[in-house]
Scaffold this active site. Structure first.
Site, PDB file in Angstrom:
ATOM      1  CG  ASP A 306      44.901  32.205  51.823  1.00  0.00           C
ATOM      2  OD1 ASP A 306      45.419  31.568  51.028  1.00  0.00           O
ATOM      3  OD2 ASP A 306      45.257  33.686  52.084  1.00  0.00           O
TER       4      ASP A 306
HETATM    5  C1  NOJ Z   1      47.827  32.570  50.233  1.00  0.00           C
HETATM    6  C2  NOJ Z   1      47.433  34.272  49.987  1.00  0.00           C
HETATM    7  O1  NOJ Z   1      47.029  34.682  51.083  1.00  0.00           O
HETATM    8  C3  NOJ Z   1      46.330  34.069  48.870  1.00  0.00           C
HETATM    9  O2  NOJ Z   1      45.786  35.522  48.703  1.00  0.00           O
HETATM   10  C4  NOJ Z   1      46.723  33.448  47.719  1.00  0.00           C
HETATM   11  O3  NOJ Z   1      45.529  33.653  46.764  1.00  0.00           O
HETATM   12  C5  NOJ Z   1      46.852  31.856  48.063  1.00  0.00           C
HETATM   13  N1  NOJ Z   1      47.939  31.892  48.999  1.00  0.00           N
HETATM   14  C6  NOJ Z   1      47.211  31.231  47.081  1.00  0.00           C
HETATM   15  O4  NOJ Z   1      48.565  31.504  46.531  1.00  0.00           O
END
Ligand code: NOJ
Length: 748
Positions: A306
């Site tokens: 993430d």
């Molecule tokens: C962080 C988030 O936790 C996740 O859900 C998301 O897909 C990514 N950023 C990309 O924006």
């Protein structure tokens, strides 16, 4: 270092079947041959994903007021010099479709001209329709989709979302959130399918089917991502990205199954949890990522980090001494593709780690193989971007109609004292509250922009609840009490506004937020909103409370004074119309709660708490609750056989009758209770459900089947085991005991 020959184009274009992962893929390369031709920096570049901001003009924070432009120099540096293989999102703008397509075409063109011509993988958070696009169709957020209890509808929603995302040239979305939302305090609760593991699993599978179809390489489909693996949604503090403390049994029994279902439905990407579990960041946990996800579950797709989470093993968690060490830990743990998100130095450090022998090149090859297979599966080698003419239904009225259908199907009527709803269109109404005349509270975060705060600016013609009510009854019959920006409530203005009206529609809820911007210290609805509710209720007019919120904010203090309560969740752009249709009886409220509505901020137990906790359990509205404008009766429950063998099938037959004078939707919910087990069992667990529509007076006999697998729990040895003994099967207000004659262990 071995030098590589320029890769023969003919090899890239060769049509091959390179093993099971690419069996359903469109035309693609021979992945092993491609891998063999790659240099180490080229391989590591494939494992690197940057945000679009990193290759755009301007500095952070980017202003939505500034026009967006790619920065050719930054792009060249990333794609050509550093071989970056993936890009994603944009934090601060929603673009017209032409802009998206132009950018993606430019990016893919640049990638095509590199030595190996490997296409770029572009991913985006299209979580309730295409985010970051100006015209795209907006659906209810996942928590609202969960309230529909309708996998077929969820599949249709995801199919349109895929269509409109691919229409922008984007082949991959970071959705659905598979993990159930077990903590209503968590700011990301609205991104889940609610608290129940089984419901979340069924809807995750439906969402994946909708996004991917049989073949995600098709021009109207995209690749799905299951997130966030694992145990992310239950932070101890309730605040996002904070520590999680969860048992292995709970992980396996409550959090893992929807991922298993999503993978079985074909998902080929998983985003890992940003949190740590008892101090071990998930991104640095080889037991969870390499061990559980890849080795045990046999996941052959891409494990995606993430946002910043590899670096955060060091920078946030302090569980590594440097960023370089964090990269080594994450790669060894099984991370394939890093959402870096800004700089290419990350990739250079990984190259150094391999050269120093601290990361095995075999691990790099494994990651790159998975990424290339995923790109092939999305058809990117053959067609990096499909022609615009392929998408005639983009943002069409037909798509909006499905969004309206989904919003109506999600609306959950929790209280309707004296049948105050449906309201007569002939009465005089007051419409009040912060969610009455704004689009942002209907959409929440991940709408147009990350935080969803710009929604009203992007939707000057959006139909708010007030607009939709006025369209139904005429402007002169629906008075508006504007919500003051400072939240102050003026008793005189309230009394004057309510003077002469027959009923009040009070629209309360939450402003838009995403991730840690939605952290709260108290689940109770903010004081100013409660005060407004009290003042209005004191006027003695029937007050209908409409809740536009991503999580169940506590309303216990005002609820007794409300004549009706309609839970709207975050219904999307069609939410205003949907609410008005249900308020006036042009549509039937058809949703059921996908979570337990707590009575107080400390009473957060889920419906499937243990029998031992039941004495302390209390809630405002139970999981699965929801009224119709009609009533239903259940009769003639037959569960057979009463003595179930370990390989048997349990048949649950029941008759449901519409006993009222209006048509209505009922969600038939089948629960099982294990009366005694080797570990303290849950009071009950959802095992099957079916949504039906019945005309007045109509009855239907339904038959649902369960197997001993549905009676299993995760036992002392962490095995899924159906333990011999007594169970109770419950449907509606009916129940029937059965005996499982012999125990049995099941795979996950
Ligand atoms: C962080 C988030 O936790 C996740 O859900 C998301 O897909 C990514 N950023 C990309 O924006």
């Amino acid at each position: 270092m071995r030098t590589k020959e320029t890769f023969p184009v003919v090899l890239i274009l060769a049509l091959t079947l390179a093993g099971p992962a690419s069996a359903a893929a469109g035309p693609g390369p021979d992945i092993e041959a491609l891998l063999a031709a790659m240099t180490l920096p080229e391989k590591v570049g494939q494992m690197t994903m940057l945000t679009l901001n990193a290759v755009s003009k301007g500095q952070l924070p980017f202003s939505p007021a500034e026009p967006h432009e790619l920065d050719p120099e930054r792009l060249q540096r990333a794609i050509v010099e550093h071989h970056v293989g993936a890009l994603f999102n944009i934090g601060h703008h929603a673009f017209p479709r032409e802009h998206w397509r132009q950018m993606i075409a430019e990016i893919q063109e640049l990638a095509r001209g590199t030595r190996l011509g490997i296409p770029v993988l572009y991913g985006i958070d299209a979580v309730h329709g295409m985010t970051y696009a100006q015209e795209a169709t907006s659906f209810p957020q996942q928590i609202g989709l969960a309230a529909t209890w309708d996998p077929e509808l969820v599949e249709r929603v995801a199919r349109i979302s895929a269509y409109e995302t691919r229409a922008q040239g984007i082949p991959w979305v970071f959705a659905p959130t598979a993990e159930p939302g077990r903590s209503p305090v968590h700011s990301r609760f609205f991104e889940t399918f609610g608290e129940d593991t089984f419901l979340a699993g069924e809807l995750t599978a439906a969402f994946v089917r909708g996004l991917q179809g049989q073949d995600p390489a098709q021009p109207h489909r995209v690749g799905a991502t299951l997130k966030h693996f694992l145990g992310y949604t239950i932070p101890v503090s309730g605040k996002d990205r904070t520590t999680v403390s969860v048992s292995r049994r709970a992980l396996q029994e409550l959090f893992l199954p929807p991922f298993v279902q999503g993978m079985a439905a074909g998902a080929q990407a998983v985003v890992l949890s940003l949190a740590d579990i008892d101090g071990l960041p998930v991104h640095a946990d080889p037991g969870l990522v390499q061990g559980l996800l890849k080795d045990e579950l046999g996941f052959a797709g891409v494990a995606v980090s993430d946002w910043g989470s590899v670096e955060n093993i060091y920078a946030h968690h302090r569980a590594a001494a440097s960023r370089k060490e964090a990269i080594a830990l994450a790669t060894a743990a099984g991370v394939d593709l890093a959402m870096v998100p800004f700089d290419v130095e990350h990739a250079q450090e990984l190259v150094t780690l391999v050269r120093e022998g601290r990361v095995a090149e075999a691990r790099i090859d494994d990651a790159v193989r998975r990424i290339l297979a995923f790109k092939a599966r999305l058809g990117l080698f053959a067609t990096p971007i499909h022609p615009a003419e392929q998408y005639p239904a983009y943002a069409s009225p037909a798509h909006r109609q499905v969004a309206l259908e989904a919003a109506v199907a999600s609306l959950t009527l929790l209280k309707n004292q004296g049948g105050v709803l449906p309201l007569a269109k002939s009465g005089r109404l007051l419409v009040a509250g912060p969610a009455a005349d704004a689009m942002a509270p209907l959409n929440g975060g991940w709408s147009y922009t990350w935080q969803g705060a710009e929604t009203d600016r992007y939707l000057p013609d959006g139909v708010t609840i007030l607009d939709a009510i006025r369209a139904q009854v005429g402007g002169e019959r629906a008075r508006h009490l504007p919500w003051r920006e400072d939240g102050a409530v003026d008793p005189e203005a309230v009394a004057a506004a309510a003077d002469g009206v027959d009923a009040i529609i009070l629209c309360l809820g939450e402003p838009a937020y995403a991730e840690n911007f939605g952290n709260i210290d108290d689940l109770t609805l903010p004081a100013a909103q409660l005060e407004l509710a009290r003042m209005l209720a004191a006027l003695g007019k029937p007050t209908v409370l409409v809740l536009a919120q991503g999580r169940p904010r506590i309303i216990t203090a005002i609820e007794p004074a409300m004549a009706a309560v309609l839970q709207a969740y975050l219904p999307g752009n069609e939410g205003g119309r949907a609410v008005a249709e249900v308020l006036f009886g042009d549509a039937e409220p058809a949703g059921r709660l996908p979570f337990t509505y707590p009575r107080g901020p400390n009473g957060l137990a889920t419906y499937d708490h243990r029998i031992s906790e039941d004495y302390a359990f209390d809630c405002l509205y139970p999981f699965g609750a929801g009224l119709a404008h009609t009533t239903f009766a259940y009769r003639h429950l037959e569960v057979s056989p009463r003595q179930l063998g370990p390989d048997g099938t349990l048949t649950v037959a029941v008759e449901v009758l519409n006993t009222g004078r209006r048509p209505g939707f009922e969600v038939v919910q089948v629960y099982a209770s294990d009366l005694v087990a080797s570990v303290a069992p849950a009071v009950k667990r959802l095992k099957a459900f079916r949504k039906i529509r019945l005309a007045p007076g109509e009855s239907r006999r339904l038959t649902l089947t369960l197997s001993p697998r549905d009676l299993a729990l995760v036992d002392r040895e962490l095995h899924w085991r159906a333990e011999a003994g007594e169970f109770v099967i419950r449907v509606g207000d009916l129940s029937q005991g059965i005996v499982l004659t012999e125990g049995r262990v099941f795979p996950r």
